[in-house]
Enzyme design. Structure first.
Site, PDB file in Angstrom:
ATOM      1  N   SER A  94      74.763  35.654  64.086  1.00 49.44           N
ATOM      2  CA  SER A  94      75.314  35.471  65.432  1.00 49.44           C
ATOM      3  C   SER A  94      76.197  36.660  65.765  1.00 49.44           C
ATOM      4  O   SER A  94      76.849  37.229  64.889  1.00 49.44           O
ATOM      5  CB  SER A  94      76.128  34.175  65.519  1.00 49.44           C
ATOM      6  OG  SER A  94      77.210  34.201  64.601  1.00 49.44           O
ATOM      7  N   HIS A  98      81.898  42.671  73.093  1.00 44.84           N
ATOM      8  CA  HIS A  98      82.799  42.780  74.243  1.00 44.84           C
ATOM      9  C   HIS A  98      83.083  44.270  74.506  1.00 44.84           C
ATOM     10  O   HIS A  98      83.820  44.909  73.744  1.00 44.84           O
ATOM     11  CB  HIS A  98      84.112  42.049  73.984  1.00 44.84           C
ATOM     12  CG  HIS A  98      83.974  40.565  73.921  1.00 44.84           C
ATOM     13  ND1 HIS A  98      83.679  39.800  75.026  1.00 44.84           N
ATOM     14  CD2 HIS A  98      84.096  39.700  72.876  1.00 44.84           C
ATOM     15  CE1 HIS A  98      83.624  38.519  74.672  1.00 44.84           C
ATOM     16  NE2 HIS A  98      83.865  38.430  73.385  1.00 44.84           N
ATOM     17  N   HIS A 108      75.617  38.340  73.988  1.00 47.49           N
ATOM     18  CA  HIS A 108      75.633  37.413  72.856  1.00 47.49           C
ATOM     19  C   HIS A 108      74.207  37.221  72.366  1.00 47.49           C
ATOM     20  O   HIS A 108      73.260  37.203  73.153  1.00 47.49           O
ATOM     21  CB  HIS A 108      76.212  36.067  73.295  1.00 47.49           C
ATOM     22  CG  HIS A 108      75.782  34.915  72.430  1.00 47.49           C
ATOM     23  ND1 HIS A 108      74.729  34.080  72.784  1.00 47.49           N
ATOM     24  CD2 HIS A 108      76.234  34.472  71.234  1.00 47.49           C
ATOM     25  CE1 HIS A 108      74.570  33.169  71.834  1.00 47.49           C
ATOM     26  NE2 HIS A 108      75.463  33.375  70.891  1.00 47.49           N
ATOM     27  N   ARG A 112      68.768  31.492  64.088  1.00 44.28           N
ATOM     28  CA  ARG A 112      69.174  30.630  62.982  1.00 44.28           C
ATOM     29  C   ARG A 112      68.011  29.757  62.510  1.00 44.28           C
ATOM     30  O   ARG A 112      67.043  29.522  63.243  1.00 44.28           O
ATOM     31  CB  ARG A 112      70.341  29.739  63.404  1.00 44.28           C
ATOM     32  CG  ARG A 112      70.027  28.881  64.620  1.00 44.28           C
ATOM     33  CD  ARG A 112      71.273  28.193  65.173  1.00 44.28           C
ATOM     34  NE  ARG A 112      70.946  27.377  66.336  1.00 44.28           N
ATOM     35  CZ  ARG A 112      70.938  27.816  67.582  1.00 44.28           C
ATOM     36  NH1 ARG A 112      71.245  29.087  67.841  1.00 44.28           N
ATOM     37  NH2 ARG A 112      70.642  27.009  68.586  1.00 44.28           N
ATOM     38  N   HIS A 147      65.874  40.674  81.592  1.00 44.40           N
ATOM     39  CA  HIS A 147      64.887  39.592  81.632  1.00 44.40           C
ATOM     40  C   HIS A 147      63.479  40.092  81.319  1.00 44.40           C
ATOM     41  O   HIS A 147      62.658  39.306  80.828  1.00 44.40           O
ATOM     42  CB  HIS A 147      64.962  38.866  82.968  1.00 44.40           C
ATOM     43  CG  HIS A 147      66.068  37.855  83.007  1.00 44.40           C
ATOM     44  ND1 HIS A 147      65.909  36.580  82.511  1.00 44.40           N
ATOM     45  CD2 HIS A 147      67.354  37.949  83.431  1.00 44.40           C
ATOM     46  CE1 HIS A 147      67.046  35.925  82.630  1.00 44.40           C
ATOM     47  NE2 HIS A 147      67.947  36.727  83.190  1.00 44.40           N
ATOM     48  N   GLY A 260      82.991  23.119  58.043  1.00 43.49           N
ATOM     49  CA  GLY A 260      83.927  23.780  57.141  1.00 43.49           C
ATOM     50  C   GLY A 260      83.669  25.259  56.982  1.00 43.49           C
ATOM     51  O   GLY A 260      83.978  25.838  55.936  1.00 43.49           O
ATOM     52  N   GLY A 261      83.096  25.881  57.999  1.00 44.19           N
ATOM     53  CA  GLY A 261      82.855  27.312  57.953  1.00 44.19           C
ATOM     54  C   GLY A 261      84.149  28.111  58.035  1.00 44.19           C
ATOM     55  O   GLY A 261      85.232  27.551  58.231  1.00 44.19           O
TER      56      GLY A 261
END
Length: 303
Positions: A94, A98, A108, A112, A147, A260-261
């Site tokens: 991921s 910016h 972005h 996954r 696009h 819990g990452g």
């Protein structure tokens, strides 16, 4: 159905992180990425790479993670009760970029793979991800190019892939409390397994490989555009919308925190500087008003 190969997916994702970091650092020309490897107490870990205060990018974060455990968190099982009681593995890349110049959009991307297993039963697996673009000042040339690359990324699935995943992206990256989209969209997909492992994996790779093709030409075109404190101020104000979406709606943020990452890696998507104002409205006829009136509207960019 072709056999699931988690290691093949993981190998691709590690190489994708490398290639994106190399390209972004080259485009910046001043700073490189720092890397932190981390371990998750409940199982797994990852490597987080961040570039800060560069010539072109104020902050760029590219994260790889491979986490596993005995039970999926609530964000993953809320709409999938059949996953209860299964162990899981999740692997992904991921990133959020910016830029400094307000005329370069924030971007972005995420790709996954999840697999949930239980002894004596077939594994349940799926791919997900996509990419989207968040301009501060609209530019039709950039939006069409973005696009076009979105459509090209979907070619491996046939003609219906782009319309379907563009629509899903428009619907997903939407701030319900503001009644406005986060940006001009791109692609979003999840729960992809129906085409079989090989074709689903090929699509995920295509999305990952088309991200730089979509973003870097825009960066090159806009990085030297002159801007004033007014444009910079508006950029920081609009970044507030980005923060609101990521903290309130984003599935990846919720999954990472609930599983819990590593918090620093999960929240690397947030911009280093941001502003909020009470009930601010753009001046009629201004560049800022144009963003709302033309670009933050549902639109067929390739029609």
């Amino acid at each position: 159905m072709s056999e699931v190969n988690l290691e093949e997916v993981k190998s691709y994702l590690l190489k994708l992180q490398d290639s994106i970091c190399d390209a972004i650092a080259d485009a910046d020309g001043q700073k490189s990425f720092t890397e932190e490897s981390w371990d998750r107490e409940a199982g797994g870990g990852g490597r987080t790479r961040v570039l800060t205060d560069g010539a072109v990018f104020e902050q760029a974060g590219v994260n790889f993670s491979h986490v596993y455990g005995d039970n999926l968190p609530p964000s993953a099982t809320a709409n999938r009760p059949q996953l209860a009681g299964r162990s899981f593995q999740a692997v992904g890349v991921s990133l959020v970029i910016h830029p400094k110049n307000p005329y370069i959009p924030t971007s972005h991307a995420n790709v996954r793979f999840f697999i949930a297993e239980k002894e004596g039963e077939e594994p349940i697996w799926w791919f997900g991800g996509g990419f989207d673009l968040t301009p501060y000042y609209g530019n039709e040339e950039d939006c069409i190019h973005w696009h076009e690359q979105s459509r090209a990324a979907c070619a491996v699935l046939g003609d219906d892939g782009y319309p379907r995943y563009k629509k899903w992206c428009d619907e997903y990256f939407y701030l319900k409390h503001r009644d406005e989209p986060r940006g001009i969209g791109g692609l979003f997909f999840d729960d992809l397994s129906d085409p079989g492992f090989e074709k689903s994996f090929a699509f995920m790779r295509s999305v990952g490989d088309h991200y730089l093709k979509g973003y870097l030409p825009i960066v090159e075109r806009r990085k030297d555009t002159p801007y004033s404190e007014r444009q910079r101020d508006f950029q920081l104000y609009r970044r507030g919308r980005y923060v609101e979406f990521n903290l309130v709606f984003d599935r990846g943020t919720l999954f990472g925190l609930q599983s819990g990452g590593r918090t620093e890696s999960i929240l690397m998507s947030l911009p280093p500087l941001v502003k909020w104002r009470y009930n601010w409205q753009p001046e009629p006829g201004s560049e800022e008003a144009e963003l709302y009136e033309i670009y933050l509207k549902p639109r067929d960019w390739l029609g």
